[in-house]
Scaffold this motif. Structure first.
Motif, PDB file in Angstrom:
ATOM      1  N   VAL A 364      -2.195  29.673 -44.913  1.00 18.17           N
ATOM      2  CA  VAL A 364      -2.505  30.595 -46.004  1.00 18.17           C
ATOM      3  C   VAL A 364      -1.532  31.774 -45.943  1.00 18.17           C
ATOM      4  O   VAL A 364      -1.174  32.246 -44.865  1.00 18.17           O
ATOM      5  N   PHE A 365      -1.073  32.213 -47.120  1.00 19.50           N
ATOM      6  CA  PHE A 365      -0.173  33.372 -47.201  1.00 19.50           C
ATOM      7  C   PHE A 365      -0.577  34.213 -48.398  1.00 19.50           C
ATOM      8  O   PHE A 365      -0.562  33.736 -49.537  1.00 19.50           O
ATOM      9  N   ILE A 366      -0.956  35.456 -48.137  1.00 24.05           N
ATOM     10  CA  ILE A 366      -1.261  36.384 -49.223  1.00 24.05           C
ATOM     11  C   ILE A 366      -0.032  37.251 -49.460  1.00 24.05           C
ATOM     12  O   ILE A 366       0.498  37.858 -48.523  1.00 24.05           O
ATOM     13  N   HIS A 367       0.449  37.268 -50.701  1.00 18.71           N
ATOM     14  CA  HIS A 367       1.631  38.067 -51.007  1.00 18.71           C
ATOM     15  C   HIS A 367       1.303  39.548 -50.819  1.00 18.71           C
ATOM     16  O   HIS A 367       0.155  39.964 -51.052  1.00 18.71           O
ATOM     17  N   LEU A 372      -1.050  37.212 -55.469  1.00 21.06           N
ATOM     18  CA  LEU A 372      -0.602  35.827 -55.342  1.00 21.06           C
ATOM     19  C   LEU A 372      -1.071  35.274 -54.001  1.00 21.06           C
ATOM     20  O   LEU A 372      -0.830  35.888 -52.961  1.00 21.06           O
ATOM     21  N   LEU A 373      -1.718  34.145 -54.042  1.00 22.26           N
ATOM     22  CA  LEU A 373      -2.191  33.502 -52.828  1.00 22.26           C
ATOM     23  C   LEU A 373      -1.560  32.118 -52.733  1.00 22.26           C
ATOM     24  O   LEU A 373      -1.639  31.320 -53.670  1.00 22.26           O
ATOM     25  N   PHE A 374      -0.918  31.836 -51.614  1.00 20.03           N
ATOM     26  CA  PHE A 374      -0.314  30.530 -51.372  1.00 20.03           C
ATOM     27  C   PHE A 374      -1.062  29.843 -50.237  1.00 20.03           C
ATOM     28  O   PHE A 374      -1.505  30.498 -49.291  1.00 20.03           O
ATOM     29  N   PHE A 375      -1.177  28.543 -50.329  1.00 25.63           N
ATOM     30  CA  PHE A 375      -1.775  27.792 -49.231  1.00 25.63           C
ATOM     31  C   PHE A 375      -1.277  26.350 -49.271  1.00 25.63           C
ATOM     32  O   PHE A 375      -0.694  25.907 -50.262  1.00 25.63           O
ATOM     33  N   THR A 376      -1.490  25.638 -48.181  1.00 29.44           N
ATOM     34  CA  THR A 376      -1.125  24.224 -48.136  1.00 29.44           C
ATOM     35  C   THR A 376      -2.376  23.399 -47.876  1.00 29.44           C
ATOM     36  O   THR A 376      -3.302  23.844 -47.198  1.00 29.44           O
ATOM     37  N   SER A 377      -2.399  22.188 -48.433  1.00 30.53           N
ATOM     38  CA  SER A 377      -3.592  21.358 -48.340  1.00 30.53           C
ATOM     39  C   SER A 377      -3.216  19.885 -48.465  1.00 30.53           C
ATOM     40  O   SER A 377      -2.248  19.540 -49.146  1.00 30.53           O
TER      41      SER A 377
END
Length: 456
Positions: A364-367, A372-377
């Motif tokens: 998880v990465f919060i800008h 903007l929220l990035f994540f991998t799944s």
């Protein structure tokens, strides 16, 4: 008469020699078969223990004794798949299928996985369907998420046709990357530091993880930006007390250049915990402590007896997002956050069923701007294959539905980690793109300015 006796004796001698040779040949064949069976048992154990490279060598020895052994070719294929050499995995899986299509009940599942990685989507679907039609255990179909994988195949077929050619992916080069696995890049807010994780030979202690996958323990590496030469300098893992002899991994930067890291030390961190190392006035980092924001109460809310693998904090430190496998989630690992009110943080809040899945949310990465929220799944139908990168817009407690960042960033390989620059124009990804790849996961810099994620 004497001549007939001589011929008779000669025939008897010939038959005797033939029988002896036949017996010896049978004994030799039986001995080789016994050796192979013992070797198969040993090799299977090595594979299950994660010692893939030794298992591969053993399977090759078996092939030398019996070149047509479908069982050995299947074993070699599984090893190459684990080592990300999908072309060789395909070669041996196809030999195994040709020699004995029923050599193992997982053969067609393995072939489905291999073809998926190689973007042979129709063959992948056919193999998955063969696996379903042949498997006796219906539970295995569920455990292997076959329905989800077939849905992902359909999505991948459409997504790969509309690749965004304005997105430019560049390997970050041999100064940063190694022959080992390099991943989890994180950029400081001021752009001066790049932190990442690597499992290369010079990690602290130089040991391999004999209880997991027999690869080098992971270390945190740090590179500084040379503003004059416009390049990243040689990375170092000689960072005071940041690294240990065990697993250490980079997670994210705070606004003041303090770093949030992951540690997994036997008998200390349980399944792995999140630590913070404060940035000092001298330009170095203090000894890591499991106290985020120097507050033990917050740390105790985030760290648990379960696995915590990722954490990211907003620039104003009002929200901390993290990944945990605690049993309150939907799947293996889910995304949670804690919210700051006055000087205290809330109890962990599950990010919800629209973002979390029954699969695995990995990173998880919060800008820094908090919008903007990035994540991998690997648990979403809208996937080009396995782990993909997604993002949500809006803001805390009001996130949009996840958006697949699309091709060419997402591929049929695994994209597990991502970080975005403060201006929103550059992504840093640990991945398996075929751009000067050095043999395993590499660090890549991606121009995503065309996506216009940050409002000007």
């Amino acid at each position: 008469m004497n001549h007939q006796k001589f011929i008779f004796k000669l025939v008897l001698l010939f038959l005797l020699i033939y029988n002896v040779k036949s017996v010896l040949s049978q004994e030799e064949g039986l001995l080789n078969k016994t050796k192979s069976q013992i070797k198969f048992t040993e090799t299977k154990q090595l594979y299950l223990q994660g010692n893939i490279k030794t298992a591969l060598l053993n399977y090759k020895e078996i092939i030398a004794l019996n070149p047509s052994s479908a069982k050995a070719h299947f074993g070699i294929s599984r090893c190459y798949y684990k080592l990300h050499d999908y072309k060789k995995a395909k070669h041996h899986a196809e030999i195994a299928e040709k020699n004995d299509p029923k050599v193992d009940e997982d053969l067609h599942y393995l072939m489905g996985e291999i073809y998926f990685r190689l973007e042979k989507l129709k063959k992948s679907k056919t193999s998955y369907e063969k696996f379903v039609s042949e498997i006796k255990s219906k539970q295995k179909i569920k455990d292997y998420s076959i329905d989800l994988k077939i849905s992902q195949l359909a999505f991948a077929e459409l997504e790969l046709k509309k690749t965004n050619n304005k997105i430019i992916i560049s390997n970050m080069g041999p100064v940063l990357n190694s022959k080992g696995s390099d991943f989890a890049p994180s950029l400081s807010n001021n752009g001066k530091y790049l932190m990442f994780t690597s499992r290369r030979a010079d990690t602290k202690g130089g040991n391999v993880d004999q209880y997991f996958d027999h690869q080098y323990f992971s270390d945190i590496y740090l590179s500084k930006w040379d503003s004059i030469e416009k390049k990243w300098l040689n990375p170092s893992n000689k960072l005071g007390k940041i690294n240990t002899d065990f697993h250490d991994a980079s997670l994210s930067f705070k606004a003041d250049n303090s770093i949030i890291i992951y540690r997994n030390i036997p008998y200390l961190t349980r399944s792995g915990d999140i630590y913070e190392a404060a940035y000092t006035k001298s330009g170095s980092w203090s000894s890591p402590k499991p106290n985020l924001n120097k507050d033990k109460k917050i740390s105790n809310k985030i760290n648990s007896s379960y696995f915590e693998s990722s954490a990211s904090i907003t620039e104003d430190e009002s929200y901390i997002y993290f990944v945990s496998e605690r049993p309150t989630g939907l799947g293996k690992t889910d995304i949670y956050y804690v919210k700051k009110t006055n000087k205290t943080y809330s109890e962990p809040i599950h990010l919800g069923n629209e973002i979390n899945t029954s699969g695995d949310e990995k990173c998880v990465f919060i800008h820094p701007n908090g919008n903007l929220l990035f994540f991998t799944s690997n648990g979403r139908e809208q996937s080009v294959g396995s782990y993909d990168i997604y993002y949500c817009t809006g803001g805390h407690e009001n996130w949009s539905s996840p958006i697949n960042i699309g091709s060419p960033i997402n591929t049929t390989m695994e994209e597990k980690t991502i970080c975005i620059s403060k201006d929103g124009n550059t992504a840093y990804v640990g991945g398996y793109y075929d751009f000067n790849n050095m043999g395993d996961a590499d660090l890549y810099q991606i121009d995503i300015s065309s996506l216009q994620l940050i409002s000007k």
